[in-house]
Scaffold this motif. Sequence first.
Motif, PDB file in Angstrom:
ATOM      1  N   GLY A 115       0.823  -1.202   0.000  1.00 41.30           N
ATOM      2  CA  GLY A 115       0.000   0.000   0.000  1.00 41.30           C
ATOM      3  C   GLY A 115       0.855   1.248   0.000  1.00 41.30           C
ATOM      4  O   GLY A 115       2.085   1.190  -0.085  1.00 41.30           O
ATOM      5  N   TYR A 116       0.202   2.379   0.094  1.00 44.83           N
ATOM      6  CA  TYR A 116       0.897   3.671   0.147  1.00 44.83           C
ATOM      7  C   TYR A 116      -0.091   4.700   0.685  1.00 44.83           C
ATOM      8  O   TYR A 116      -1.280   4.418   0.859  1.00 44.83           O
ATOM      9  CB  TYR A 116       1.401   4.093  -1.238  1.00 44.83           C
ATOM     10  N   GLY A 117       0.412   5.891   0.960  1.00 44.68           N
ATOM     11  CA  GLY A 117      -0.452   6.987   1.384  1.00 44.68           C
ATOM     12  C   GLY A 117      -0.650   7.058   2.884  1.00 44.68           C
ATOM     13  O   GLY A 117      -0.075   6.270   3.645  1.00 44.68           O
ATOM     14  N   PRO A 118      -1.462   7.994   3.336  1.00 41.52           N
ATOM     15  CA  PRO A 118      -1.721   8.179   4.768  1.00 41.52           C
ATOM     16  C   PRO A 118      -2.243   6.894   5.417  1.00 41.52           C
ATOM     17  O   PRO A 118      -3.107   6.221   4.871  1.00 41.52           O
ATOM     18  CB  PRO A 118      -2.807   9.281   4.786  1.00 41.52           C
ATOM     19  N   GLY A 119      -1.686   6.582   6.560  1.00 39.77           N
ATOM     20  CA  GLY A 119      -2.120   5.395   7.287  1.00 39.77           C
ATOM     21  C   GLY A 119      -1.382   4.133   6.915  1.00 39.77           C
ATOM     22  O   GLY A 119      -1.579   3.090   7.536  1.00 39.77           O
ATOM     23  N   TYR A 120      -0.504   4.218   5.894  1.00 41.29           N
ATOM     24  CA  TYR A 120       0.272   3.027   5.515  1.00 41.29           C
ATOM     25  C   TYR A 120       1.756   3.357   5.590  1.00 41.29           C
ATOM     26  O   TYR A 120       2.230   4.319   4.966  1.00 41.29           O
ATOM     27  CB  TYR A 120      -0.070   2.572   4.094  1.00 41.29           C
ATOM     28  N   GLY A 121       2.521   2.545   6.324  1.00 40.18           N
ATOM     29  CA  GLY A 121       3.969   2.724   6.407  1.00 40.18           C
ATOM     30  C   GLY A 121       4.344   4.141   6.784  1.00 40.18           C
ATOM     31  O   GLY A 121       3.844   4.707   7.752  1.00 40.18           O
ATOM     32  N   GLY A 122       5.211   4.734   5.973  1.00 39.68           N
ATOM     33  CA  GLY A 122       5.668   6.101   6.234  1.00 39.68           C
ATOM     34  C   GLY A 122       4.784   7.166   5.631  1.00 39.68           C
ATOM     35  O   GLY A 122       5.121   8.350   5.671  1.00 39.68           O
ATOM     36  N   GLY A 123       3.659   6.758   5.025  1.00 36.90           N
ATOM     37  CA  GLY A 123       2.739   7.736   4.447  1.00 36.90           C
ATOM     38  C   GLY A 123       3.198   8.316   3.127  1.00 36.90           C
ATOM     39  O   GLY A 123       2.810   9.438   2.762  1.00 36.90           O
ATOM     40  N   TYR A 124       4.004   7.590   2.382  1.00 30.41           N
ATOM     41  CA  TYR A 124       4.508   8.084   1.088  1.00 30.41           C
ATOM     42  C   TYR A 124       3.374   8.139   0.066  1.00 30.41           C
ATOM     43  O   TYR A 124       2.468   7.299   0.069  1.00 30.41           O
ATOM     44  CB  TYR A 124       5.628   7.179   0.587  1.00 30.41           C
ATOM     45  N   ASN A 125       3.451   9.130  -0.847  1.00 32.58           N
ATOM     46  CA  ASN A 125       2.358   9.327  -1.793  1.00 32.58           C
ATOM     47  C   ASN A 125       2.461   8.400  -3.008  1.00 32.58           C
ATOM     48  O   ASN A 125       3.394   7.602  -3.127  1.00 32.58           O
ATOM     49  CB  ASN A 125       2.285  10.795  -2.240  1.00 32.58           C
ATOM     50  N   LEU A 126       1.498   8.525  -3.913  1.00 33.83           N
ATOM     51  CA  LEU A 126       1.429   7.663  -5.089  1.00 33.83           C
ATOM     52  C   LEU A 126       2.672   7.787  -5.956  1.00 33.83           C
ATOM     53  O   LEU A 126       3.203   6.776  -6.434  1.00 33.83           O
ATOM     54  CB  LEU A 126       0.182   8.010  -5.910  1.00 33.83           C
ATOM     55  N   ALA A 127       3.161   8.997  -6.161  1.00 32.56           N
ATOM     56  CA  ALA A 127       4.342   9.193  -7.003  1.00 32.56           C
ATOM     57  C   ALA A 127       5.548   8.451  -6.433  1.00 32.56           C
ATOM     58  O   ALA A 127       6.297   7.786  -7.170  1.00 32.56           O
ATOM     59  CB  ALA A 127       4.656  10.677  -7.152  1.00 32.56           C
ATOM     60  N   ALA A 128       5.727   8.552  -5.126  1.00 30.22           N
ATOM     61  CA  ALA A 128       6.847   7.869  -4.480  1.00 30.22           C
ATOM     62  C   ALA A 128       6.713   6.366  -4.624  1.00 30.22           C
ATOM     63  O   ALA A 128       7.692   5.654  -4.870  1.00 30.22           O
ATOM     64  CB  ALA A 128       6.913   8.257  -3.009  1.00 30.22           C
ATOM     65  N   ALA A 129       5.484   5.866  -4.468  1.00 31.17           N
ATOM     66  CA  ALA A 129       5.240   4.433  -4.586  1.00 31.17           C
ATOM     67  C   ALA A 129       5.561   3.939  -5.992  1.00 31.17           C
ATOM     68  O   ALA A 129       6.223   2.908  -6.173  1.00 31.17           O
ATOM     69  CB  ALA A 129       3.784   4.116  -4.238  1.00 31.17           C
ATOM     70  N   LEU A 130       5.099   4.672  -6.996  1.00 29.00           N
ATOM     71  CA  LEU A 130       5.352   4.283  -8.384  1.00 29.00           C
ATOM     72  C   LEU A 130       6.845   4.307  -8.708  1.00 29.00           C
ATOM     73  O   LEU A 130       7.377   3.375  -9.320  1.00 29.00           O
ATOM     74  CB  LEU A 130       4.594   5.215  -9.329  1.00 29.00           C
ATOM     75  N   ILE A 131       7.515   5.374  -8.297  1.00 26.44           N
ATOM     76  CA  ILE A 131       8.947   5.498  -8.586  1.00 26.44           C
ATOM     77  C   ILE A 131       9.723   4.372  -7.927  1.00 26.44           C
ATOM     78  O   ILE A 131      10.563   3.721  -8.562  1.00 26.44           O
ATOM     79  CB  ILE A 131       9.482   6.868  -8.117  1.00 26.44           C
ATOM     80  N   PHE A 132       9.438   4.134  -6.644  1.00 25.11           N
ATOM     81  CA  PHE A 132      10.172   3.072  -5.953  1.00 25.11           C
ATOM     82  C   PHE A 132       9.941   1.727  -6.613  1.00 25.11           C
ATOM     83  O   PHE A 132      10.887   0.974  -6.858  1.00 25.11           O
ATOM     84  CB  PHE A 132       9.764   2.979  -4.476  1.00 25.11           C
ATOM     85  N   GLU A 133       8.693   1.381  -6.884  1.00 18.29           N
ATOM     86  CA  GLU A 133       8.393   0.050  -7.418  1.00 18.29           C
ATOM     87  C   GLU A 133       8.995  -0.159  -8.810  1.00 18.29           C
ATOM     88  O   GLU A 133       9.497  -1.249  -9.104  1.00 18.29           O
ATOM     89  CB  GLU A 133       6.876  -0.175  -7.446  1.00 18.29           C
ATOM     90  N   VAL A 134       8.976   0.857  -9.650  1.00 17.43           N
ATOM     91  CA  VAL A 134       9.585   0.724 -10.982  1.00 17.43           C
ATOM     92  C   VAL A 134      11.097   0.560 -10.862  1.00 17.43           C
ATOM     93  O   VAL A 134      11.695  -0.352 -11.446  1.00 17.43           O
ATOM     94  CB  VAL A 134       9.249   1.935 -11.877  1.00 17.43           C
ATOM     95  N   VAL A 135      11.726   1.449 -10.097  1.00 13.65           N
ATOM     96  CA  VAL A 135      13.191   1.428  -9.975  1.00 13.65           C
ATOM     97  C   VAL A 135      13.672   0.167  -9.254  1.00 13.65           C
ATOM     98  O   VAL A 135      14.626  -0.490  -9.697  1.00 13.65           O
ATOM     99  CB  VAL A 135      13.685   2.687  -9.232  1.00 13.65           C
ATOM    100  N   ALA A 136      13.023  -0.182  -8.162  1.00 13.88           N
ATOM    101  CA  ALA A 136      13.442  -1.361  -7.399  1.00 13.88           C
ATOM    102  C   ALA A 136      13.276  -2.633  -8.217  1.00 13.88           C
ATOM    103  O   ALA A 136      14.136  -3.524  -8.188  1.00 13.88           O
ATOM    104  CB  ALA A 136      12.639  -1.464  -6.103  1.00 13.88           C
ATOM    105  N   THR A 137      12.176  -2.726  -8.971  1.00 13.53           N
ATOM    106  CA  THR A 137      11.970  -3.919  -9.800  1.00 13.53           C
ATOM    107  C   THR A 137      12.989  -3.965 -10.927  1.00 13.53           C
ATOM    108  O   THR A 137      13.497  -5.035 -11.271  1.00 13.53           O
ATOM    109  CB  THR A 137      10.547  -3.949 -10.384  1.00 13.53           C
ATOM    110  N   PHE A 138      13.285  -2.805 -11.502  1.00 12.53           N
ATOM    111  CA  PHE A 138      14.312  -2.741 -12.555  1.00 12.53           C
ATOM    112  C   PHE A 138      15.645  -3.268 -12.030  1.00 12.53           C
ATOM    113  O   PHE A 138      16.308  -4.088 -12.677  1.00 12.53           O
ATOM    114  CB  PHE A 138      14.480  -1.304 -13.052  1.00 12.53           C
ATOM    115  N   ILE A 139      16.030  -2.828 -10.842  1.00 11.29           N
ATOM    116  CA  ILE A 139      17.290  -3.284 -10.248  1.00 11.29           C
ATOM    117  C   ILE A 139      17.253  -4.779  -9.991  1.00 11.29           C
ATOM    118  O   ILE A 139      18.189  -5.515 -10.345  1.00 11.29           O
ATOM    119  CB  ILE A 139      17.564  -2.523  -8.925  1.00 11.29           C
ATOM    120  N   PHE A 140      16.165  -5.243  -9.387  1.00  7.16           N
ATOM    121  CA  PHE A 140      16.028  -6.654  -9.027  1.00  7.16           C
ATOM    122  C   PHE A 140      16.093  -7.550 -10.267  1.00  7.16           C
ATOM    123  O   PHE A 140      16.833  -8.540 -10.299  1.00  7.16           O
ATOM    124  CB  PHE A 140      14.710  -6.854  -8.287  1.00  7.16           C
ATOM    125  N   VAL A 141      15.333  -7.212 -11.295  1.00 12.08           N
ATOM    126  CA  VAL A 141      15.303  -8.046 -12.500  1.00 12.08           C
ATOM    127  C   VAL A 141      16.614  -7.936 -13.276  1.00 12.08           C
ATOM    128  O   VAL A 141      17.071  -8.913 -13.870  1.00 12.08           O
ATOM    129  CB  VAL A 141      14.089  -7.683 -13.384  1.00 12.08           C
TER     130      VAL A 141
END
Length: 227
Positions: A115-141
Amino acid sequence: MKKFIAEVLGTFFLVFFGVGTAAITGAEFGILPIATAFGLSIVAAAYGIGAISGAHLNPAVSIGVLCAGRMSAGEFVQYVIAQVIGAILGAFVIYLIVSGKSDYSIATSGMGQNGYGPGYGGGYNLAAALIFEVVATFIFVTVILGVTDKGAPVGFAGLAIGLTLTAVHLVGINITGTSVNPARSIGPALFVGGQALSQLWVFILAPLVGGALAGIVNAAGLTRADA
């Protein structure tokens, strides 16, 4: 059929250990055990079933392999179906276990969902969630495609992949709970419902984009030793 079954079982193991740790002990012990559980589960699967299916356990990995030219579209579809089945089965078993606790409430405790946003984890927004997931998956794969390349050292792929997944989780658990794997996200979300389901598109789209980019870069020879 052997590959299909191997992907079902391997993804089941990943969700059982990784999501299970997040759901059962995450609140008490924090980020490190969760990250370690995901990393160790992929190491076990890589050495246990890697010789059968390659132990993708993740649609983002499979789309990376597809874009790198290492599997057919038909195989990709079969792998994804197997991975989603395995993730749902793993999440179902975790649900049965956590539901056995007298004071457990899935609405308040969750089940290791992303999840992301208020009430989840550190409260990071949608943009942060998208950026992290794209970049982290790119690195992992990218790491997966590199260590399974013909020129890579033999016998160390599983360890490298597991350590990379652990590192990715250490960075991302407070941001999105770390998906980098649509199947891993689908499983718990189906049982938690609500916000987990409404935000699920992020954890399907972003990892697939990151995995595809890693495959394209690999196909172009930029991350291949033999290019």
